[in-house]
Design an enzyme around this catalytic site. Structure first.
Site, PDB file in Angstrom:
ATOM      1  N   LYS A  88      10.094  71.787  51.041  1.00  0.00           N
ATOM      2  CA  LYS A  88       8.746  70.930  50.779  1.00  0.00           C
ATOM      3  C   LYS A  88       7.855  71.113  52.082  1.00  0.00           C
ATOM      4  O   LYS A  88       8.121  70.965  53.073  1.00  0.00           O
ATOM      5  CB  LYS A  88       8.951  69.616  50.720  1.00  0.00           C
ATOM      6  CG  LYS A  88       9.867  69.018  49.810  1.00  0.00           C
ATOM      7  CD  LYS A  88       9.551  69.607  48.296  1.00  0.00           C
ATOM      8  CE  LYS A  88      10.565  69.144  47.138  1.00  0.00           C
ATOM      9  NZ  LYS A  88      10.490  69.610  45.992  1.00  0.00           N
ATOM     10  N   LYS A 120      10.406  68.718  33.197  1.00  0.00           N
ATOM     11  CA  LYS A 120      10.968  67.175  33.568  1.00  0.00           C
ATOM     12  C   LYS A 120      10.883  66.232  32.483  1.00  0.00           C
ATOM     13  O   LYS A 120       9.464  65.890  32.175  1.00  0.00           O
ATOM     14  CB  LYS A 120      10.067  66.730  34.842  1.00  0.00           C
ATOM     15  CG  LYS A 120      10.599  67.771  36.177  1.00  0.00           C
ATOM     16  CD  LYS A 120       9.779  67.118  37.218  1.00  0.00           C
ATOM     17  CE  LYS A 120      10.185  68.089  38.379  1.00  0.00           C
ATOM     18  NZ  LYS A 120       9.666  67.658  39.707  1.00  0.00           N
TER      19      LYS A 120
HETATM   20 MG    MG Z   1       7.894  70.010  42.532  1.00  0.00          MG
END
Ligand code: MG
Length: 372
Positions: A165, A265
């Site tokens: 990240k 997702k």
């Molecule tokens: Mg992502």
């Protein structure tokens, strides 16, 4: 066969460590998860879990999920649980949008369908494309040294793909992070740099054209249009995630040539029914995908990984298990588990995992009345 009852539980899931992402503007230290059990008048039960990643990641939050389920339960009770497509349309008519709230209900319907068919879910979703699914680690934002230490810890657990990240207002710091991680990367490892929409397009152009990394960059900017324009100024492949809310967004992303891959997702899209639609579209247009869920325990992970296992390997990059970040485990030893960076799926019929009801405790709500 009729749906006779829908029981709902709320569980707060503390993370092992606070998790920073999107340049530090987003922080999560616990998740608000909702578990659903659908009972039928013939004794078959199905389980589902819906768990947003906090309340600031995507337009989804636990309280909204449980309020929506109260409304949606009335459209399902008294109906045949095998009519999954029709029941999805009924939920969409009752409450347009709010896909995250429908996900645990849809997953519980698929669990019932698998049990009735006496096959594991991955078979209903297309059939196993291999023995296991590779999984990636998820590396919280920090200094270059902190992030490399997290990657080394993940490497020791068998992970060979890492989602690092990055993203922030200081391009020099992001360039330093990425170059340090690339220098520390083992030859067989893959790194995806997940920006979680933190960069304005100018920052994205600056960073991506300054680094040696030639792998995936994920959701670099806030919107689909920003990412589409960015793509014309950089050479790295782009993966889209948070800006894809429904099938129309996938269609737009393909038509506008916005990306080379997407995250699929179930909790973001509305369950396995709609995630499978997005997955099949991604296969048809040649995208590469990460199939995994937004968050949750082994229950949510297992549902998403059934879809991942039934995705052709050439289109399926590594998945992710949220359970690795959680202290609590509602079904120890059951369901989708990391074994040295690979996950095999349960062979039992249906989802193949259910939470321990003693761990769940008292239900948040029980819905039994059909729609008036
Ligand atoms: Mg992502």
């Amino acid at each position: 066969m009729k749906i006779s009852r829908i029981s709902v539980w709320r569980k707060t899931l503390p993370l092992r460590k606070p998790y920073w992402f999107s340049g530090g503007r987003l922080k999560v230290d616990s998740l608000d998860s909702t578990f659903v059990r659908i009972d039928t008048d013939e004794g078959v039960q199905g389980w589902g879990e819906g768990c947003p990643w906090g309340h600031s990641y995507i337009p989804a939050f636990g309280g909204g999920m449980r309020a929506a389920i109260e409304l949606l339960a009335g459209t399902l009770i008294g109906e045949d649980p095998r009519d999954i497509g029709r029941l999805n349309r009924a939920m969409d008519s009752c409450l347009p949008g709010h896909p995250y709230a429908k996900a645990p209900l849809d997953i519980a319907l698929w669990d019932i369908a698998g049990q009735l068919a006496k096959v594991p879910l991955f078979q209903l979703l297309g059939g196993a494309e291999g023995d296991s699914v590779p999984v990636n680690s998820s590396i919280s934002t920090g200094s270059p040294e902190e992030m490399i230490a997290l990657i080394e810890a993940a490497r020791a657990q068998g992970y060979r793909t890492h989602s690092a990240k990055v993203g922030g207002e200081d391009p020099d710091l992001d360039i330093a992070r990425i170059e340090a991680i690339e220098a520390a990367r083992a030859p067989e490892e893959f790194i995806t740099y997940d920006v979680n929409r933190a960069w304005t397009p100018d920052l994205a152009v600056t960073v991506m054209n300054s680094v040696s990394a030639r792998g995936w960059f994920e959701q670099p900017c806030e919107t689909l249009d920003q990412c589409t324009r960015l793509r014309r100024h950089v050479t790295q492949p782009i993966m889209l995630d948070e800006c894809l809310h429904d099938f129309q967004d996938h269609l737009t992303a393909w038509r506008e040539d916005a990306c080379e891959g997407v995250k699929v997702k179930p909790n973001r899209l509305g369950g396995l029914t709609k995630a499978r639609q997005a997955r099949d579209f991604g296969v048809a247009v040649g995208w590469r995908m990460h199939v995994e869920d937004v968050g949750g325990t082994v229950v949510a992970d297992t549902a998403a990984l059934h879809l991942a296992l039934s995705t052709p390997a050439e289109h399926c990059l590594a998945s992710w298990l949220c359970q690795a970040h959680l202290i609590d485990d509602p079904a120890p030893g059951k369901g989708a588990r990391n074994r040295a960076g690979l996950v095999a799926l349960p062979e039992e019929p249906g989802l193949g995992v259910a939470p321990d009801e003693a761990w769940l405790g008292e239900p948040f709500a029980i819905h039994e009345s059909p729609a008036p």
